[in-house]
Design an enzyme around this catalytic site. Structure first.
Site, PDB file in Angstrom:
ATOM      1  N   TYR A   1     -17.934  12.375 -14.935  1.00  0.00           N
ATOM      2  CA  TYR A   1     -17.816  13.520 -15.842  1.00  0.00           C
ATOM      3  C   TYR A   1     -16.453  13.599 -16.528  1.00  0.00           C
ATOM      4  O   TYR A   1     -16.320  14.263 -17.549  1.00  0.00           O
ATOM      5  CB  TYR A   1     -18.043  14.831 -15.078  1.00  0.00           C
ATOM      6  CG  TYR A   1     -19.390  14.934 -14.423  1.00  0.00           C
ATOM      7  CD1 TYR A   1     -20.564  14.868 -15.178  1.00  0.00           C
ATOM      8  CD2 TYR A   1     -19.509  15.106 -13.053  1.00  0.00           C
ATOM      9  CE1 TYR A   1     -21.812  14.964 -14.573  1.00  0.00           C
ATOM     10  CE2 TYR A   1     -20.747  15.215 -12.439  1.00  0.00           C
ATOM     11  CZ  TYR A   1     -21.891  15.138 -13.199  1.00  0.00           C
ATOM     12  OH  TYR A   1     -23.122  15.236 -12.613  1.00  0.00           O
TER      13      TYR A   1
ATOM     14  N   ARG B   1       0.798  -1.221   0.000  1.00  0.00           N
ATOM     15  CA  ARG B   1       0.000   0.000   0.000  1.00  0.00           C
ATOM     16  C   ARG B   1       0.833   1.274   0.000  1.00  0.00           C
ATOM     17  O   ARG B   1       0.657   2.133  -0.859  1.00  0.00           O
ATOM     18  CB  ARG B   1      -0.930   0.015   1.221  1.00  0.00           C
ATOM     19  CG  ARG B   1      -1.881   1.190   1.232  1.00  0.00           C
ATOM     20  CD  ARG B   1      -2.743   1.224   2.475  1.00  0.00           C
ATOM     21  NE  ARG B   1      -3.512  -0.002   2.647  1.00  0.00           N
ATOM     22  CZ  ARG B   1      -4.324  -0.219   3.676  1.00  0.00           C
ATOM     23  NH1 ARG B   1      -4.446   0.693   4.624  1.00  0.00           N
ATOM     24  NH2 ARG B   1      -4.994  -1.342   3.770  1.00  0.00           N
TER      25      ARG B   1
ATOM     26  N   HIS C   1      -8.057  -4.321  -7.707  1.00  0.00           N
ATOM     27  CA  HIS C   1      -7.880  -3.560  -6.461  1.00  0.00           C
ATOM     28  C   HIS C   1      -9.207  -3.476  -5.710  1.00  0.00           C
ATOM     29  O   HIS C   1      -9.982  -2.527  -5.886  1.00  0.00           O
ATOM     30  CB  HIS C   1      -7.370  -2.160  -6.809  1.00  0.00           C
ATOM     31  CG  HIS C   1      -6.714  -1.442  -5.668  1.00  0.00           C
ATOM     32  ND1 HIS C   1      -5.474  -1.787  -5.176  1.00  0.00           N
ATOM     33  CD2 HIS C   1      -7.129  -0.396  -4.928  1.00  0.00           C
ATOM     34  CE1 HIS C   1      -5.144  -0.969  -4.193  1.00  0.00           C
ATOM     35  NE2 HIS C   1      -6.134  -0.118  -4.014  1.00  0.00           N
TER      36      HIS C   1
END
Length: 733
Positions: A118, A28, A74
């Site tokens: 968007y 991570r 993931h």
């Protein structure tokens, strides 16, 4: 019930927390030293590669990319994945963007990107370099979290991403913070490392001059500090905003800030500068305006044209993020497994070693393909030489494959290739092309075998790749040009506060009850001053706004008030107790204008006192500075020592008068002091120094009188005797 174990809680916690810590460190928070990527970034780019979002093709919605990432590779929150994708596209966050974002991807003011439904994205050329050769067995693949597909354990990385784009992360018990650098300089350093063994110091002095932040600015760290940071893997870099002076009419000017330090939000920076102006921490700064469009343009307006812009900027560097400090910690995963703090040379060497491994693996992969194609072409050539017999066998034999292999001593691969050949390929021209291809591939096979067998050839090939990379991202290109200038360490380390204050004449007025104010100008008549009912004037003296006012209280503490901090002369002013932490049970004994070269006598009511330099009583905080230790008593007097004075006169409330040499009184910075005069049923009233030759001057009626007081001269700590005739009844000089 047979599956129940009895274990200590500390064992369970240790085991589980260790597993969590290892997962956080390796999966991570820390980047791999080879490709400089964390798993989430690697998975984002690989998912985009599978979606064929190449730089020359149309982009796709980010929601589609995020969906593929969390669905295939993931299994975490979509927002965290989208935030990571957004950062890879922000030019002010990443030195060499890896995602080409279309739409609102946030800005340097700190505004967030638009929702993922968007915005659209695709890979950049930098990302294509990171993925180069990923389908040619260049790296190992491992199963994804659900075991359905495979993902790369590391990228082939034909781009030095770790140092080029930097990285930051907080794991368990460790963290990393790597600044971005200029690729042209990194390539120069790697070329030098391939040619011969060089030290970190040589790398810094001749190749890698320091970080290159995407937001520019000026690096103001000295070279020795940079060398030490890169040698140890830990250090800090001071980065300052870039600015210039813009002249206006009549000699006025404005300061224009065009670049700000890395990871500083412009909106918060402007808010901080506005707070500084409102709090009058930098009185010479009048206003700040944001005239930014695509480029940064912050306008700083000084109050007048007399202040030096360099000094004004030095003060701003001290009070806001126009100067920031980037703390570097080169903590990375070595081989994708072991966390370790490396120096810059070790990181570059790890990248070069990875490039060598990728080169060998890709060469072996290509060699196998070439050998297979040469084998097929050999079969084709045999077919062309014996075309009629081949056609006969295929037409009439029941097992043409076996007959072909037996008749022409073909391999199974060659036999299959002949049987799968199209009729249109049986042209004479095709035979010529096959012979040419066979010759070319044979030459390539020979070159690949030599490359794989020779380490020297491998490093030559890697050096050629680095030269090509340096050409692509050279300092003469738009993306490769250095943005952060390498400056020198600042010459003005500390800016005196008085240099930032506009110098104006004032008259300081403080009443008996401790109400203080400052009126502009020096032509103030004390008779015209008004005070609150029941109050009267106590201290009136001239000063400048750049001066400091020293307040001596009955608790033996000195307090300091800046002349520019005094309330305006309108009204009755403000209580001194609101400006400094003066206790309610303490009174103001004296108030003076600060003079660093002056000396004073401070004394308590018990008759104890000493000489103190005024520079030793300057207080830095509102709580003041304890100088005279008074115990349960109180401080009584604070008198200036004039130049040329060699005697001191002391009088007590019992009207006993004493004179002794000033040399008998010690000079101290703090303490109780020594006894000036002994009293029986009395206390100290006043003290004054004077020159023995000219005599002592004291008030006499409405005027003054000078008296030869040598008859009263005794040793220090004597009781003294009655004062000269005409000495004031209030026992004050």
């Amino acid at each position: 019930m047979n599956n129940i174990e009895t274990r200590n809680m500390d064992e369970i916690l240790s085991e589980k927390y260790l597993a969590y810590a290892l997962s956080t460190i390796t999966s991570r928070s820390l980047p791999d030293v080879r490709d400089g990527m964390k798993p989430v970034h690697r998975r984002i780019l690989f998912a985009m590669h599978q979606l064929k979002l190449d730089p020359k093709l149309s982009p796709k919605k980010c929601a589609r990319v995020v969906g593929d990432v969390i669905g295939k590779f993931h299994p975490h929150g979509d927002q965290s994945v989208y935030d990571a994708l957004v950062r890879l596209a922000q030019e002010f966050s990443v030195r060499y963007p890896m995602v080409d974002g279309q739409g609102n991807f946030g800005n340097i003011d700190g505004d967030n990107a638009a929702a993922m439904r968007y915005t659209e994205s695709r890979l950049t050329e930098v990302s294509m370099l990171m993925l180069q050769g990923i389908e040619e067995n260049a790296v190992d693949f491992r199963p994804t979290y659900d075991g359905e597909t495979m993902e790369p354990a590391v990228f082939p990385a034909a781009f030095p991403n770790l140092l080029a784009n930097g990285s930051s992360g907080i794991a368990v018990g460790m963290a990393t913070n790597i600044p971005p650098h200029n690729v042209d300089e990194l390539c120069s350093g790697m070329e030098a490392m391939i040619e011969g063994d060089i030290s970190v110091e040589d790398l810094v002095k001749n190749h890698i001059s320091g970080p290159d932040f995407p937001t520019g600015g000026t690096l103001v760290e000295n070279q020795d500090s940079i060398i030490n940071a890169y040698t140890t893997g830990k250090g800090a870099f001071r980065v300052r905003a870039k600015w210039h002076k813009e002249d206006l009419k009549q000699g006025a000017y404005e300061i224009i800030v065009t670049e700000i330090p890395y990871q500083v939000q412009k909106s918060k920076l402007i808010e901080k500068i506005a707070d500084i102006i409102n709090a009058k921490k930098i009185p010479m700064l009048d206003d700040v305006r944001d005239e930014s469009a695509e480029d940064i343009r912050l306008v700083l307006v000084p109050k007048n044209r007399n202040v030096e812009p360099e000094i004004l900027m030095e003060a701003l560097y001290r009070h806001c993020d126009l100067e920031s400090r980037f703390s570097m910690n080169l903590n990375v995963l070595e081989g994708g497994r072991i966390p370790r703090v490396m120096n810059i040379k070790e990181i570059l060497q790890a990248f070069l070693d990875h490039r060598q491994e990728v080169l060998v693996r890709r060469s072996n992969y290509r060699l196998e393909k070439v050998k297979h194609r040469i084998e097929v072409l050999g079969g084709y050539l045999i077919a062309y030489l014996n075309l009629d017999e081949v056609i006969r066998i295929i037409r009439y034999e029941d097992e043409p494959k076996a007959e072909l292999m037996k008749a022409f001593d073909l391999t199974e691969v060659q036999a299959d290739a002949i049987l799968n050949m199209r009729l249109r390929s049986l042209r004479k021209l095709e035979e010529v092309e096959i012979r040419k291809e066979h010759d070319d591939l044979s030459a390539e096979q020979d070159a690949l075998e030599k490359l794989i067998a020779s380490e020297a050839r491998q490093w030559t090939a890697i050096k050629k790749q680095i030269k090509e990379l340096r050409k692509t991202f050279g300092k003469d290109t738009v993306l490769g040009a250095r943005r952060t200038e390498i400056g020198s360490a600042p010459t003005i380390e500390i800016v005196p506060d008085e240099m930032m204050i506009e110098k104006e004449p004032i008259t300081v007025i403080c009443s008996k009850m401790g109400w203080i104010r400052a009126m502009k100008g020096h032509n103030i008549d004390p008779k015209d001053l008004k005070y609150k009912d029941g109050d009267k004037g106590e201290f009136v003296f001239t000063a400048q706004t750049t001066d400091k006012i020293i307040v001596f209280a009955s608790n033996g503490r000195f307090y300091t008030i800046g002349g520019d901090k005094l309330p305006a002369g309108r009204g009755f002013g403000e209580p001194v107790r609101l400006m400094v932490d003066l206790p309610n049970d303490c009174d103001i004994v004296d108030m003076k204008l600060y003079d660093a070269d002056a000396k004073m006598i401070v004394a308590a009511s018990t008759g104890h006192g000493f000489i103190v330099a005024m520079k030793d009583v300057l207080a830095q905080t509102k709580t003041g500075k304890q100088v005279l230790n008074v115990g349960d008593n109180k401080a009584e007097v604070c008198r200036m020592v004039n130049e040329g004075d060699d005697h001191i006169a002391v009088i007590g409330s019992n009207r006993k008068f004493l004179v002794f040499p000033l040399a008998d009184l010690p000079e101290m910075a703090r303490g109780k002091g020594v006894i000036l005069q002994k009293y029986k049923g009395g206390h100290l009233s006043d003290v004054k120094t004077f020159n023995g030759e000219t005599g002592l001057t004291f008030r006499y009626g409405s005027g003054e009188r000078t008296e030869d007081v040598m008859p009263w001269t005794m040793g220090r700590a004597a009781q003294g005797k009655l004062p000269p005739n005409g000495f004031p009844k209030n026992n004050k000089f």
